[in-house]
Design an enzyme around this catalytic site. Sequence first.
Site, PDB file in Angstrom:
ATOM      1  N   CYS B 412       0.915  -1.094   0.097  1.00 46.92           N
ATOM      2  CA  CYS B 412      -0.062  -0.057   0.076  1.00 46.92           C
ATOM      3  C   CYS B 412       0.994   1.102  -0.056  1.00 46.92           C
ATOM      4  O   CYS B 412       0.560   2.195  -0.541  1.00 46.92           O
ATOM      5  CB  CYS B 412      -0.816  -0.157   1.200  1.00 46.92           C
ATOM      6  SG  CYS B 412      -0.026  -0.197   2.964  1.00 46.92           S
ATOM      7  N   HIS B 456      -2.185   0.875   7.046  1.00 44.07           N
ATOM      8  CA  HIS B 456      -2.511   1.193   5.651  1.00 44.07           C
ATOM      9  C   HIS B 456      -1.780   2.716   5.559  1.00 44.07           C
ATOM     10  O   HIS B 456      -1.639   3.386   6.286  1.00 44.07           O
ATOM     11  CB  HIS B 456      -3.978   0.992   5.572  1.00 44.07           C
ATOM     12  CG  HIS B 456      -4.283   0.946   4.260  1.00 44.07           C
ATOM     13  ND1 HIS B 456      -3.725  -0.066   3.196  1.00 44.07           N
ATOM     14  CD2 HIS B 456      -5.260   1.771   3.441  1.00 44.07           C
ATOM     15  CE1 HIS B 456      -4.379   0.018   2.104  1.00 44.07           C
ATOM     16  NE2 HIS B 456      -5.151   1.139   2.324  1.00 44.07           N
ATOM     17  N   ASP B 472      -7.790   5.777  -2.579  1.00 37.58           N
ATOM     18  CA  ASP B 472      -7.026   4.673  -1.962  1.00 37.58           C
ATOM     19  C   ASP B 472      -6.558   3.958  -3.193  1.00 37.58           C
ATOM     20  O   ASP B 472      -7.372   3.299  -3.642  1.00 37.58           O
ATOM     21  CB  ASP B 472      -7.771   3.962  -1.144  1.00 37.58           C
ATOM     22  CG  ASP B 472      -7.089   2.723  -0.301  1.00 37.58           C
ATOM     23  OD1 ASP B 472      -7.385   2.354   0.438  1.00 37.58           O
ATOM     24  OD2 ASP B 472      -5.627   2.787  -0.898  1.00 37.58           O
TER      25      ASP B 472
END
Lengths: 311, 668
Positions: B412, B456, B472
């Site tokens: 991520c 994250h 995202d």
Amino acid sequence: MREAASGHADPTATGWVRLGLRRVYVLPTGQGLLYGLACLLMTLGSLNYMSNLGLLFSFLCLAAGLLAIPHTWRNLAYLQLRVEPAAPPFAGDQAEFPVRLTEDRGLGRAGLRLRARDGAEVSTDLAAREECRVLVKIPAPRRGALRLGRLRISSRFPLGLWRAWSELDCPVQTLVYPRPTEAPQAPPLALFVRAESGDRGVGADDFLGLRGYRPGDPPRRLDWKALARERGLVTRQFGGDRAEQVWLTWEAVSGDPETRLSRLCRQVLDATRAGQTYGLRLPDREIPPGTGEAHQHRCLAALARYPAGHV
Amino acid sequence: MFKRRAPRPPGRPLAPGLTLAMGLLVLAAALPLAWELPPAISAYLALAVLMRLAALRYPGLPTGRLLLLLLTLGGVALVLGHFRTLLGYEAGIALFALMLALKLWEMTRERDLQVAALLALFFLVMQLLLDQSMYRGAWLLLVLVGILAVLGAQHRQVPRGWRAELRQALALVAQALPLVLLLFLLFPRLSAPLWKLDLGKRGLTGLGDQMEPGSISELIQSEEPAFRVEFSDAPPPPAQRYWRGPVLWHYDGRRWTAAKPGRQEQPPRLVSHGPPIQYRMILEPHGKTWLFPLDLPAAPAGEARLGADFQLLARRPLLRKTPHQGTSYLEYRTEDPDPEQSRAALQLPPNISPRARDLVETWRHAETDPAALARRALALFRDEPFIYTLKPPLLLDDPLEDFLFRTRAGFCEHYASAFSLLMRLAGIPSRVVTGYQGGEFNPVGGYLLVRQLDAHAWSEIWLAGRGWVRVDPTAAIAPERIERRLDLEPGDLGEPARFTGAGGWLGQRLAQRLGFALDALNTRWHLWVLNYDRERQNRLLDWIGLGGLGRHGLGLTLVAGSLALLILLTLGLRGRRPDPREPAQILYQRFLARLARAGIPPRPEEGPRDLGERVRRLRPDLAPEAGAILDLYIRHRYRKPGQGPDLERLARLIRGFRPRPSAPTSDP
């Protein structure tokens, strides 16, 4: 039950003393104070670091410590004691006073410690509604009457943080015999006494016959072989008219009064062991000849009670 | 006044059974530390205790002073070696444990046992200063009961079994509980610490305020909980569960850092927002001040502070489990950034990848709308062969270029970083937000558990007319991540990440259920007991009506309450007066009372035989039972000494005699 002015109650008519509410005192022990300090530190630490769990534990320790007070108190409360006279010791030995303990409230007790004056401490448990017996010993340094005096009963059960105690002033006493000397004394003068039925010519060492055992017969006179043959306990009889009788007299021993008493004491003991008939003659009294335990006790008591300072 | 007493005798020698018990208790008390202390020290402690216990069994073993001295020195050296100091919480507790273990060597008299027990109790509380977990508390409570039992056993003359001693100790603890409750609820708490001895941070994990390739994928190896959230209403759907941590503005070519533009004095405003969501959070200590609110948080009540980039910060670093009450909006529109912020949000390092720059240029020729540009970037990740993996190949000199054009594999943080940079290249202000995403719902406890493995990173871009918008990139490349938990199977280099599915076989699900229940219990424990602080105490006092009391008033109440409890206990322990009646008589009276309730009142002149007759006449249904009782009673009362039936049987029969009551009938 009347209480004497000093706060120590007299025993009841039966001799039992009951430790009622007002007789039992409770104070912290040294360990208890340390424990309190530790609890304080724990609490402060937990408060400082805002640890609620630490606080709970600190409070639990504190609460357990505080709640030990009723437990320690009740360990002694309503206990009943009775002090009995001790078997007479010799000077220099210890006097052992039997103390009977009982309780009637259905409470088990543990770690009861009894101590009198500078004697040793004796400890015991006591189950509910039961009775037990312990021996409280105190040193008996001198001859004469010995009073048990102050008896302290205490306990630190269950956690050792608090001490409950009660003190009794016990009037129970015992007689301390003088200490017998070590060295054997010269045998006292034997005196012949004519027997009632005349002199049959039988000496003191002659075997007369057997008779049934009477309590008090010296063990040396028992016919053990007869016992082994399952004939029961029989005593051999010796002597007869020329029974050996001795007089133990004050004049016959030397030394200062206390030494004389000690020597006479040894002579009494030896005479009894030898199975002789003996009498005791002291400046203040005279005990006619006799044998047996009771006679020995009378003689020793007379020696013990001999007033000091009497020439 | 003080008469001279005879010198105190040295105290009674200790029974070996007590030494053994104390040794085992010391081991038990130190057991929870085995997880925290270095293994060498734990082993040393255990060895010291076991040697002493072995010497009980085999008296030939050495136990002299010299050996004790050597052990002490060895222990101290070991602690010094590991912690480099003798101060501080960890070294301190290790030393204390050592001292306790070696006290066993010096324990020969009763007084020593008393001191050792005290040290052990102190040791328990020391452990609980930092870690207040339910499990530790329960275990150490057992140890405490054991210590009390050993003390009780010591003061007996005739030893009983350990079971009886434990029962007695438990009884004492049970009796102490009301007083403990009273003290806990009423004892005044401190408003500020008395002293500041720092207990030290013990290896706290969590997000840092920097991000570079690999930082998040490192963190997610841990299953440690990060925080737990309880929602007032329904929890938001998984796609909305973004928990906001550090916001990173500055990129130096490799690393993102927080370097906030300007001074963050002004709390930010929301131009508009949707309905608020309320929740209650308990955060695990992580040593920093971030609070991880749900995206985006409203202005907080209490001591938290909202930063200009919507970060929520506590006043002090989180060193213990911290509760937090929060409100957030899932739909929002922020106000526009000031020029300084805009500049910072467009900052690029000097050596930005030229190929990336060219790529973005081609997009800009095609699109003008910033939102469309963003969609283009996402399409790049989705359509090109990019992989989402926990173990991407290492990025070399220019991370962005390497990632976009060579490796095309990352986690991520890679995607968020790349996306933000692409946006900056396109002239759209953007920043990287790190935090947590998702969370596992605990159905037993009714809360969401977010762990470190949910860490994250995502991006935020500013679009005119919409304010700062969350984007995202992970949702483009691995949408399952948003919905599900990460499966921590270590994959090979470049292998795609896997996500947990639902189900699993029965054992697994049961274990999971049990895990939920335990965690829920632990959380309740923390919420209710451990968070009882000054504020709550004041509320409770107000509620009972003691609110007006100051410190002194509370203290007095405590003393009075304690005295009352002590007196109650004293009265309760007194035992019963001796009953002058015979035990058989007492039982007989009880039997008569029950008969009376059954409609056969006793007659004073009636003996047991006649009573039996009457029962047979009036209540034939009771006749057999009553007859047996009366017969037994007669035989006991009038027995020869030493014979006769025992009281137990009679007592049992009478206890079981429960006749149905009926109206009293008149005798014929």
